[in-house]
Write an enzyme that holds these catalytic residues in place. Structure first.
Site, PDB file in Angstrom:
ATOM      1  N   GLN A  78       0.838  -1.204   0.000  1.00 44.65           N
ATOM      2  CA  GLN A  78       0.000   0.000   0.000  1.00 44.65           C
ATOM      3  C   GLN A  78       0.875   1.257   0.000  1.00 44.65           C
ATOM      4  O   GLN A  78       1.263   1.759   1.048  1.00 44.65           O
ATOM      5  CB  GLN A  78      -0.942   0.008   1.205  1.00 44.65           C
ATOM      6  N   PHE A  79       1.131   1.787  -1.204  1.00 43.71           N
ATOM      7  CA  PHE A  79       1.987   2.960  -1.336  1.00 43.71           C
ATOM      8  C   PHE A  79       1.376   4.199  -0.697  1.00 43.71           C
ATOM      9  O   PHE A  79       2.093   5.129  -0.328  1.00 43.71           O
ATOM     10  CB  PHE A  79       2.320   3.235  -2.806  1.00 43.71           C
ATOM     11  N   THR A  80       0.067   4.220  -0.500  1.00 42.87           N
ATOM     12  CA  THR A  80      -0.592   5.413   0.056  1.00 42.87           C
ATOM     13  C   THR A  80      -0.191   5.689   1.499  1.00 42.87           C
ATOM     14  O   THR A  80      -0.475   6.769   2.015  1.00 42.87           O
ATOM     15  CB  THR A  80      -2.124   5.306  -0.054  1.00 42.87           C
TER      16      THR A  80
END
Length: 150
Positions: A78-80
């Protein structure tokens, strides 16, 4: 490296209506990576997660680890987690590792978790549009950052 770890009674991730990973009692891990992350960050994070004493003992005290309860892991990239909202209302993702860096880091993280846990780790699909379903147990949710291990 940042991880949101959620103690779950059950969790699964779906991609295009198909289940890519599913667990019972254990931890759902949402994992984000920065370009500066290394094998040291991965090893530290994996060891911390499998040994975190956040499962109840016989007296109901959070005193047991994932290893001790024989729990399962579901890891989702999850890059967010590296979003910056300092300027305006549109998040900046510049702190997140680019996909060509993040994907090998995520894969190395999963391999390290499997070594430390001694069993297979379920995963989502890297860079896919995923739906994550979970039953948060407690709820117990922790945010852990390898560059700020407070």
């Amino acid at each position: 490296m940042r991880v949101v770890a959620q103690r779950v009674a059950a969790a699964r991730v779906e991609v295009g209506g198909r289940v890519s990973g599913s667990i019972g009692r254990g931890l759902l891990l949402l994992a984000g990576f920065a370009a500066v992350d290394s094998a040291d960050d991965i090893a530290w994070m994996s060891g911390k997660l499998v040994r975190l004493r956040i499962f109840p003992d016989a007296a109901g005290v959070m005193n047991r680890s994932l290893l001790e309860i024989g729990g399962e892991l579901l890891a989702v990239s999850q890059f967010t987690l590296y979003a910056s909202t300092k300027k305006g209302n549109r998040p900046s993702w510049s702190g997140a590792a680019r996909p060509e860096v993040a994907q090998p880091l995520f894969e190395a993280f999963v391999r390290q978790l499997e070594r430390d846990l001694g069993r297979q780790v379920q995963t989502g699909v890297f860079a896919a549009d995923m739906q994550v379903h979970l039953v948060n147990d407690g709820p117990v949710t922790l945010v852990i950052d390898s560059h700020n291990p407070a």
